[in-house]
Design a protein around this motif. Structure first.
Motif, PDB file in Angstrom:
ATOM      1  N   HIS A  67      66.998  34.304 -58.353  1.00 18.56           N
ATOM      2  CA  HIS A  67      67.058  35.617 -57.708  1.00 18.56           C
ATOM      3  C   HIS A  67      66.254  36.633 -58.509  1.00 18.56           C
ATOM      4  O   HIS A  67      66.117  36.509 -59.733  1.00 18.56           O
ATOM      5  CB  HIS A  67      68.500  36.137 -57.619  1.00 18.56           C
ATOM      6  CG  HIS A  67      69.456  35.223 -56.929  1.00 18.56           C
ATOM      7  ND1 HIS A  67      69.354  34.890 -55.600  1.00 18.56           N
ATOM      8  CD2 HIS A  67      70.559  34.567 -57.404  1.00 18.56           C
ATOM      9  CE1 HIS A  67      70.343  34.068 -55.274  1.00 18.56           C
ATOM     10  NE2 HIS A  67      71.077  33.856 -56.350  1.00 18.56           N
TER      11      HIS A  67
ATOM     12  N   THR B 276      80.035  34.846 -63.078  1.00 19.76           N
ATOM     13  CA  THR B 276      79.942  35.197 -61.666  1.00 19.76           C
ATOM     14  C   THR B 276      79.159  36.483 -61.440  1.00 19.76           C
ATOM     15  O   THR B 276      78.697  36.746 -60.329  1.00 19.76           O
ATOM     16  CB  THR B 276      81.342  35.368 -61.057  1.00 19.76           C
ATOM     17  OG1 THR B 276      82.072  36.363 -61.812  1.00 19.76           O
ATOM     18  CG2 THR B 276      82.120  34.062 -61.095  1.00 19.76           C
TER      19      THR B 276
ATOM     20  N   TRP C 192      75.633  42.571 -60.293  1.00 19.09           N
ATOM     21  CA  TRP C 192      74.958  41.675 -59.360  1.00 19.09           C
ATOM     22  C   TRP C 192      75.734  40.369 -59.245  1.00 19.09           C
ATOM     23  O   TRP C 192      76.247  39.864 -60.236  1.00 19.09           O
ATOM     24  CB  TRP C 192      73.544  41.372 -59.849  1.00 19.09           C
ATOM     25  CG  TRP C 192      72.744  42.587 -60.220  1.00 19.09           C
ATOM     26  CD1 TRP C 192      72.731  43.201 -61.438  1.00 19.09           C
ATOM     27  CD2 TRP C 192      71.863  43.325 -59.381  1.00 19.09           C
ATOM     28  NE1 TRP C 192      71.881  44.286 -61.407  1.00 19.09           N
ATOM     29  CE2 TRP C 192      71.337  44.390 -60.161  1.00 19.09           C
ATOM     30  CE3 TRP C 192      71.452  43.196 -58.051  1.00 19.09           C
ATOM     31  CZ2 TRP C 192      70.423  45.299 -59.651  1.00 19.09           C
ATOM     32  CZ3 TRP C 192      70.540  44.121 -57.538  1.00 19.09           C
ATOM     33  CH2 TRP C 192      70.034  45.153 -58.330  1.00 19.09           C
ATOM     34  N   ASP C 193      75.791  39.828 -58.025  1.00 18.00           N
ATOM     35  CA  ASP C 193      76.471  38.564 -57.774  1.00 18.00           C
ATOM     36  C   ASP C 193      75.546  37.405 -58.138  1.00 18.00           C
ATOM     37  O   ASP C 193      74.433  37.291 -57.603  1.00 18.00           O
ATOM     38  CB  ASP C 193      76.887  38.475 -56.305  1.00 18.00           C
ATOM     39  CG  ASP C 193      77.754  37.260 -56.015  1.00 18.00           C
ATOM     40  OD1 ASP C 193      77.200  36.151 -55.940  1.00 18.00           O
ATOM     41  OD2 ASP C 193      78.982  37.416 -55.884  1.00 18.00           O
TER      42      ASP C 193
ATOM     43  N   GLU D 249      75.834  34.207 -57.541  1.00 15.80           N
ATOM     44  CA  GLU D 249      75.663  33.195 -56.493  1.00 15.80           C
ATOM     45  C   GLU D 249      74.727  33.672 -55.390  1.00 15.80           C
ATOM     46  O   GLU D 249      73.811  32.949 -54.970  1.00 15.80           O
ATOM     47  CB  GLU D 249      77.032  32.832 -55.900  1.00 15.80           C
ATOM     48  CG  GLU D 249      77.001  31.687 -54.910  1.00 15.80           C
ATOM     49  CD  GLU D 249      76.601  30.367 -55.536  1.00 15.80           C
ATOM     50  OE1 GLU D 249      75.988  29.542 -54.826  1.00 15.80           O
ATOM     51  OE2 GLU D 249      76.872  30.153 -56.738  1.00 15.80           O
ATOM     52  N   THR D 250      74.945  34.885 -54.897  1.00 17.86           N
ATOM     53  CA  THR D 250      74.191  35.367 -53.732  1.00 17.86           C
ATOM     54  C   THR D 250      72.959  36.191 -54.099  1.00 17.86           C
ATOM     55  O   THR D 250      72.051  36.351 -53.281  1.00 17.86           O
ATOM     56  CB  THR D 250      75.088  36.232 -52.832  1.00 17.86           C
ATOM     57  OG1 THR D 250      75.435  37.446 -53.542  1.00 17.86           O
ATOM     58  CG2 THR D 250      76.352  35.481 -52.450  1.00 17.86           C
ATOM     59  N   GLY D 251      72.944  36.754 -55.310  1.00 10.91           N
ATOM     60  CA  GLY D 251      71.847  37.631 -55.705  1.00 10.91           C
ATOM     61  C   GLY D 251      71.989  39.045 -55.180  1.00 10.91           C
ATOM     62  O   GLY D 251      71.089  39.877 -55.367  1.00 10.91           O
ATOM     63  N   GLU D 252      73.112  39.343 -54.544  1.00  5.55           N
ATOM     64  CA  GLU D 252      73.315  40.671 -53.967  1.00  5.55           C
ATOM     65  C   GLU D 252      73.844  41.661 -55.002  1.00  5.55           C
ATOM     66  O   GLU D 252      74.552  41.286 -55.944  1.00  5.55           O
ATOM     67  CB  GLU D 252      74.304  40.587 -52.797  1.00  5.55           C
ATOM     68  CG  GLU D 252      73.845  39.730 -51.636  1.00  5.55           C
ATOM     69  CD  GLU D 252      72.597  40.279 -50.963  1.00  5.55           C
ATOM     70  OE1 GLU D 252      72.529  41.517 -50.784  1.00  5.55           O
ATOM     71  OE2 GLU D 252      71.683  39.483 -50.642  1.00  5.55           O
ATOM     72  N   GLU D 253      73.526  42.937 -54.788  1.00  2.00           N
ATOM     73  CA  GLU D 253      74.094  43.997 -55.619  1.00  2.00           C
ATOM     74  C   GLU D 253      75.546  44.206 -55.238  1.00  2.00           C
ATOM     75  O   GLU D 253      75.873  44.367 -54.061  1.00  2.00           O
ATOM     76  CB  GLU D 253      73.307  45.299 -55.444  1.00  2.00           C
ATOM     77  CG  GLU D 253      73.850  46.437 -56.292  1.00  2.00           C
ATOM     78  CD  GLU D 253      73.073  47.741 -56.104  1.00  2.00           C
ATOM     79  OE1 GLU D 253      73.717  48.810 -56.060  1.00  2.00           O
ATOM     80  OE2 GLU D 253      71.827  47.676 -55.995  1.00  2.00           O
ATOM     81  N   VAL D 254      76.426  44.194 -56.244  1.00  3.70           N
ATOM     82  CA  VAL D 254      77.866  44.369 -56.017  1.00  3.70           C
ATOM     83  C   VAL D 254      78.253  45.830 -56.135  1.00  3.70           C
ATOM     84  O   VAL D 254      79.064  46.339 -55.356  1.00  3.70           O
ATOM     85  CB  VAL D 254      78.674  43.515 -57.018  1.00  3.70           C
ATOM     86  CG1 VAL D 254      80.170  43.767 -56.859  1.00  3.70           C
ATOM     87  CG2 VAL D 254      78.365  42.035 -56.835  1.00  3.70           C
TER      88      VAL D 254
END
Length: 409
Positions: free
Chosen positions: A171, A190, A204-205, A207-212
């Motif tokens: 990512h 995680t 940042w997550d 696993e997904t690469g998304e901003e938390v």
């Protein structure tokens, strides 16, 4: 719940329980931070049994044997002297930071040449070159204790997540509007936290690469950050002279630690998450209660800025590095200065304890690293050979502005 097996953790001492619950394997730690060779094993086993239902009477002897092994490890004398092994021509431009995986088998170097390189410690051979950043790679980290992922933070305003085994980029975390200058994995691997010159930190997550979450509230650059071992809080240090404690679940700031009169150089939780230590350009180090945010001690003595600070793994000692050319060791309980480590001819930018806590390693602009005995304050060894200032280290090797990394065994 059904106990499956035990794991030993030597530093800091503890026993990890692997158990089954609802068909899933889980782990929990029994921290033995006060364990010493003089501790009565039978009494300690009984204390553990009373507080931990997984430790039944039938398991008591196993736990006792594990405690004895930990005590035996503590009783071993460390007379190791490091010998220079190899100099790595690591990058074409100066190094910025170094990090090592938990096993000590691999390490990574970041550089002004816009790359991060992965190295085999035993042979000194390069395993991977992580390419893709468009500016200086400034912050690097393994996801210890797993060691299968690497995070890199860059002046190109991004953070990248890589596979440590193959060098593949999983990512690219985009969202900061200024340089990324610090980062950390949580202990559960995680989340990645990044701190930036844009005054924010982000989560940042993995696993997904998304901003938390975006953690806003600082009014100047975020230069340091650290997760607690539980993984439910993050602490950040800023050039606005304050420290923030953040709740991971909500992204909200739950405490602001105010008291320093200069920029925050570094922040760190102790192992059991009860205290936070901070070092500042105001020449002091402060100790704070993590729950209340109360400042319990201000440790003074340095004549110039405190550039780095850390706990030993037991949380009993604090080490500081200063621009005055000295390092100091303080008691985390009495808050007194136990040792002043003198010998460097330039400012000390980094300091760290050995896993056992009986040695301190310092890195200096005088082009040397020094190994010190925590009990006597004696300099045991001067690690020489760099041709420019050393500004990054871990307890197995150090990085330098002269574009090289030197490995010592």
């Amino acid at each position: 719940m059904r106990l499956k097996r035990f794991f030993l953790r030597y530093y800091p001492p503890g026993i990890i329980l692997e158990y089954e619950k609802g068909g899933n394997l889980r782990t929990k730690s029994i921290d033995l931070l006060d364990l010493s060779p003089q501790t009565n094993p039978e009494e300690l086993v009984e204390e553990i049994r009373q507080s931990e239902p997984l430790i039944t009477e039938s398991r008591a002897d196993q736990v006792k044997q594990l405690i004895l092994r930990l005590q035996q490890k503590q009783g071993q004398q460390d007379h190791h002297r490091f010998c220079f092994f190899k100099e790595l021509k690591a990058h074409i431009l100066p190094l910025t930071n170094v990090a090592i995986d938990k096993s000590g088998s691999r390490f990574i170097t970041g550089s002004y040449d816009r790359t991060c390189r992965v190295w085999d410690t035993a042979s000194g051979t390069e395993l991977h070159t992580l390419e893709g950043h468009r500016n200086v790679v400034y912050a690097v980290a393994f996801n210890n204790p797993y060691g299968d992922k690497i995070a890199t933070g860059s002046f190109d305003k991004t953070c990248k997540l890589w596979c440590a085994e193959t060098g593949k980029c999983f990512h690219t975390f985009r969202g900061h509007i200024a340089e990324v200058v610090c980062l950390a994995f949580n202990h559960q691997s995680t989340l990645v936290a990044t701190g930036s010159m844009d005054t924010t930190a982000k989560l940042w997550d993995v696993e997904t690469g998304e901003e938390v979450a975006t953690l806003t509230g600082h009014t100047a650059e975020v230069l340091s950050l650290c997760f607690n071992t539980v993984g439910d809080q993050l602490v950040t240090g800023s050039f606005d002279h304050t420290v923030g404690i953040w709740d991971i679940a909500t992204g909200r700031r739950v405490r602001t630690l105010i008291g320093h009169r200069g920029e925050i150089a570094n922040v760190q939780f102790n192992w059991d998450c009860s205290f936070i230590v901070t070092g500042s350009m105001d020449k002091t180090c402060k100790l704070w209660e993590a729950v209340s945010g109360k400042c319990v001690a201000t440790m003074v003595g340095h004549k110039e800025e405190v550039l780095d600070v850390c706990f030993d793994l037991s949380g009993q000692l604090i080490a500081t590095a200063s621009a005055d050319g000295t390092a100091r060791v303080y008691s985390a309980t009495t808050h007194n200065c136990i040792l002043t480590l003198e010998g460097h001819d330039g400012e000390i930018s980094k300091v760290c304890f050995s896993p056992q806590g009986n040695r301190v390693l310092t890195a200096s602009s005088d082009k040397t690293a020094r190994l010190w005995d925590v009990h006597s304050g004696v300099c045991l060894q001067v690690l020489e050979g760099h041709r420019d200032e050393i500004f990054s280290l871990v307890f197995n090797y150090e990085g330098s502005k002269d574009n090289t990394c030197r490995i010592w065994y």
